[in-house]
Each structure stands twice: as structure tokens, then as C-alpha cells.
Design a protein around this motif. Structure first.
Motif, PDB file in Angstrom:
ATOM      1  N   LYS A  22       0.946  -1.195  -0.154  1.00  0.00           N
ATOM      2  CA  LYS A  22       0.068  -0.126  -0.009  1.00  0.00           C
ATOM      3  C   LYS A  22       0.826   1.295  -0.035  1.00  0.00           C
ATOM      4  O   LYS A  22       0.495   2.354  -0.648  1.00  0.00           O
ATOM      5  CB  LYS A  22      -0.940  -0.107   1.116  1.00  0.00           C
ATOM      6  CG  LYS A  22      -1.854  -0.981   1.110  1.00  0.00           C
ATOM      7  CD  LYS A  22      -2.759  -0.713   2.330  1.00  0.00           C
ATOM      8  CE  LYS A  22      -4.259  -1.842   2.254  1.00  0.00           C
ATOM      9  NZ  LYS A  22      -4.931  -1.691   3.382  1.00  0.00           N
ATOM     10  N   SER A  24       3.812   1.707  -1.311  1.00  0.00           N
ATOM     11  CA  SER A  24       4.395   1.853  -2.748  1.00  0.00           C
ATOM     12  C   SER A  24       3.388   2.377  -3.727  1.00  0.00           C
ATOM     13  O   SER A  24       3.611   2.984  -4.381  1.00  0.00           O
ATOM     14  CB  SER A  24       4.946   0.490  -3.156  1.00  0.00           C
ATOM     15  OG  SER A  24       6.241   0.173  -2.246  1.00  0.00           O
ATOM     16  N   LEU A  25       2.084   1.597  -3.574  1.00  0.00           N
ATOM     17  CA  LEU A  25       0.989   2.317  -4.494  1.00  0.00           C
ATOM     18  C   LEU A  25       0.617   3.699  -4.199  1.00  0.00           C
ATOM     19  O   LEU A  25       0.324   4.362  -4.969  1.00  0.00           O
ATOM     20  CB  LEU A  25      -0.236   1.083  -4.166  1.00  0.00           C
ATOM     21  CG  LEU A  25      -1.497   1.334  -4.845  1.00  0.00           C
ATOM     22  CD1 LEU A  25      -1.131   1.160  -6.541  1.00  0.00           C
ATOM     23  CD2 LEU A  25      -2.420   0.349  -4.648  1.00  0.00           C
ATOM     24  N   MET A  28       2.978   5.996  -5.871  1.00  0.00           N
ATOM     25  CA  MET A  28       2.769   5.899  -7.352  1.00  0.00           C
ATOM     26  C   MET A  28       1.577   6.765  -7.468  1.00  0.00           C
ATOM     27  O   MET A  28       1.546   7.280  -8.543  1.00  0.00           O
ATOM     28  CB  MET A  28       2.375   4.335  -7.694  1.00  0.00           C
ATOM     29  CG  MET A  28       2.043   4.324  -9.178  1.00  0.00           C
ATOM     30  SD  MET A  28       1.319   2.783  -9.841  1.00  0.00           S
ATOM     31  CE  MET A  28       2.698   1.567  -9.492  1.00  0.00           C
ATOM     32  N   LEU A 160      -6.438   4.328   0.348  1.00  0.00           N
ATOM     33  CA  LEU A 160      -5.962   2.849   0.291  1.00  0.00           C
ATOM     34  C   LEU A 160      -6.205   2.060   1.437  1.00  0.00           C
ATOM     35  O   LEU A 160      -6.401   0.681   1.495  1.00  0.00           O
ATOM     36  CB  LEU A 160      -4.363   2.897   0.126  1.00  0.00           C
ATOM     37  CG  LEU A 160      -3.913   3.522  -1.452  1.00  0.00           C
ATOM     38  CD1 LEU A 160      -2.373   3.765  -1.418  1.00  0.00           C
ATOM     39  CD2 LEU A 160      -4.425   2.499  -2.413  1.00  0.00           C
TER      40      LEU A 160
END
Length: 176
Positions: A22, A24-25, A28, A160
Motif C-alpha cells: 500500500k 508503494s501504491l 505511485m 488505500l
């Protein structure tokens, strides 16, 4: 023990948990959002997302709120610093004395309102604005944009953590 493995992938001693994925996402999404809206650098939003993202939604909401409050305190203090610095013709001695006093103020105020989790973000916001904005820049606009960046990153982290994840048992943790 199989339940404990649901939210983790193990590679020997190294584990990748849902919080890592999460985080890392979230970075992004911050980069993508800032690129799509031509908002400039996504650094503050990405940091806010990673710092705010916690093991569950309630903790993420609580920590995100503390970060936003801390950034508002730090940003407001930085603006006050610039008003005083303008009156003192941007003196180095004033900077040398006022910035540390402003740091102490942010810490004492945050502690006084029981916003301990927001102290570091408040001080970081103060220092980022006070030490990287020259007198020719618009400190009010810069401060407001940095607080908005933090809000954006925090909202991404909350979003998230709001998404469903594989069920985990009470003893497992999402690792960062």
C-alpha cells in the motif's frame, strides 16, 4: 500459522506485507496525480502518504489528522516567521534566533494540544518553508500548497487503507 501468512510474502528473512504494498501504491498514486494535474513535485504528498499509512483505517485516520494539524501549525508559524523577517530586513541574526524559537514554539504548541504524532511533521513543515523559501517567493502560497500536498497524500493513504485487504488473524501485522 497459515492465517498469519495471508498478508505477507516471505523471501527468507525478508517479508513484503500489505502495508509495504500500500505504501508503494500510495507513492505511485501521488506521482500520477501530481503529474496528471501538473501540480509540481509530489515529494510532500508522497511522504505524507507513507507516514500516514498505518496498519488499519482508524490508525491511519488518526495519524493523518495529526500530520495535517502539525503541518498547519508549522506552516502558520513559518508565515509568521516571514512577517517578522520582513520587518527585520531578512537579517541573518534574526534567522539564527527566530528559526530555533519557531521550532520550540511548534513543539510546545503541538504538545500543549496533545498532538504528539504531529510534532515532527509540524517542525519539518516549518523548516521546509522557512529555510527553502527566499524573501522574493510567496511564503503564504508556498505554505498553503505544502499543507494541501500533505492533505492529498493523507487522503490517498486513507483511501488505500479503506480498500478491503485479505483477512488476517489478530496476531499478524502489516509490515512496512
Amino acid at each position: 500459522n497459515k492465517k498469519k501468512e495471508v498478508n505477507k510474502m516471505n523471501f527468507g528473512r525478508f517479508r513484503i506485507g500489505m502495508r509495504t504494498i500500500k505504501s508503494s501504491l500510495a507513492v505511485m498514486l501521488c506521482i500520477l496525480l501530481f503529474h496528471f494535474f501538473n501540480r509540481g513535485e509530489a515529494m510532500i504528498a508522497a511522504l505524507a502518504a507513507v507516514f500516514s499509512l498505518r496498519q488499519d483505517l482508524p490508525t491511519t485516520l488518526s495519524f493523518g489528522k495529526s500530520r495535517i494539524i502539525g503541518n498547519i501549525i508549522g506552516g502558520s508559524t513559518a508565515i509568521t516567521y516571514f512577517v517578522i523577517q520582513d520587518q527585520l530586513n531578512h537579517s541573518f541574526i534574526a534567522e539564527l534566533l527566530l528559526v530555533p524559537l519557531a521550532v520550540a514554539f511548534v513543539i510546545v504548541l503541538s504538545d500543549g494540544i496533545n498532538n504528539h504524532a504531529g510534532i515532527i511533521s509540524g517542525v519539518a513543515t516549518l523548516l521546509l518553508i522557512a529555510l527553502s523559501t527566499s524573501s522574493g517567493d510567496q511564503p503564504l502560497s508556498f505554505a498553503l500548497q505544502r499543507v494541501l500536498d500533505t492533505f492529498i497524500g493523507t487522503l490517498i493513504a486513507v483511501g488505500l487503507n479503506y480498500l478491503p485487504t485479505p483477512k488476517q488473524d489478530e496476531n499478524s501485522q502489516n509490515l512496512l
